[in-house]
Design a protein around this motif. Sequence first.
Motif, short mmCIF file in Angstrom:
data_model
loop_
_atom_site.label_atom_id
_atom_site.label_comp_id
_atom_site.label_asym_id
_atom_site.label_seq_id
_atom_site.Cartn_x
_atom_site.Cartn_y
_atom_site.Cartn_z
N THR A 1 0.86 -1.19 0.00
CA THR A 1 0.00 0.00 0.00
C THR A 1 0.89 1.23 0.00
O THR A 1 1.92 1.27 0.67
N GLN A 2 0.49 2.25 -0.73
CA GLN A 2 1.14 3.56 -0.65
C GLN A 2 0.09 4.60 -0.27
O GLN A 2 -1.06 4.51 -0.68
N SER A 3 0.53 5.57 0.53
CA SER A 3 -0.35 6.69 0.85
C SER A 3 0.34 7.98 0.47
O SER A 3 1.55 8.13 0.62
N LEU B 1 -2.72 2.95 -4.35
CA LEU B 1 -2.32 4.25 -3.82
C LEU B 1 -3.53 4.93 -3.23
O LEU B 1 -4.57 5.07 -3.89
N LEU C 1 -1.13 0.07 -8.27
CA LEU C 1 0.33 0.19 -8.36
C LEU C 1 0.95 -0.93 -9.19
O LEU C 1 2.17 -1.03 -9.28
#
Length: 212
Positions: A182-184, A199, A211
């Motif tokens: 996970t990216q924030s 994202l 992603l």
Amino acid sequence: MKKNKILVIIGAGGHGLVVADCALSIGHYSDLIFLDDCLEKLDDKSPWQVSGPIASWPNYSENADFIVAIGNNTMRASLLQQLSAKHCCIATLIHPTAFVSQHSTIGQGVVVFANAVVNIGARIDEGCIINTAATIDHDCHIQACCHISPGVNIAGGVNVGKGSWLGIGSCVVEYITIAENTQSGAGAVLTKSTQSNQLYVGVPALAVRSLI
């Protein structure tokens, strides 16, 4: 783990310089060696030089500790796997101004930077970056090779899946699960569990793209 007085830092970018500063602040290492494929030399103001490409790391395996100072989680994980396979001594660096509970668990290859907090019952797995002034509250589990950026605040009981990258100033509410990779975005507020390879941005954070 700190065994040798020489520290090989793989990655000579800005992150690598901050890692070097953290290592020096601990007071254990007498010599720092940088390896990097992209940079022939560091900033002119730097007291260090790049000694060779990343692939030259086996030359130092008998008499040095290693830390992988590459922000990309996938690359960092791959290099740590290579070092571990050859039984290299992988350092764990905790800045003197950080607070790390004696009742927490910190894996090898982790760097905990200045003014960060890791509270009781927290588990930080191998290869994680706990960046400047990030806070990891009680009973959290940060799985392998995550990057918790500067100023991130993670409430109690959160599980962060491996390879995740929480952007600068992100906040995570208590007892949710952040899935793998996970990216924030900067300043995102994660209020619900996430899905892998997405994202998330905004307040509250929503998935905006894949992603993969």
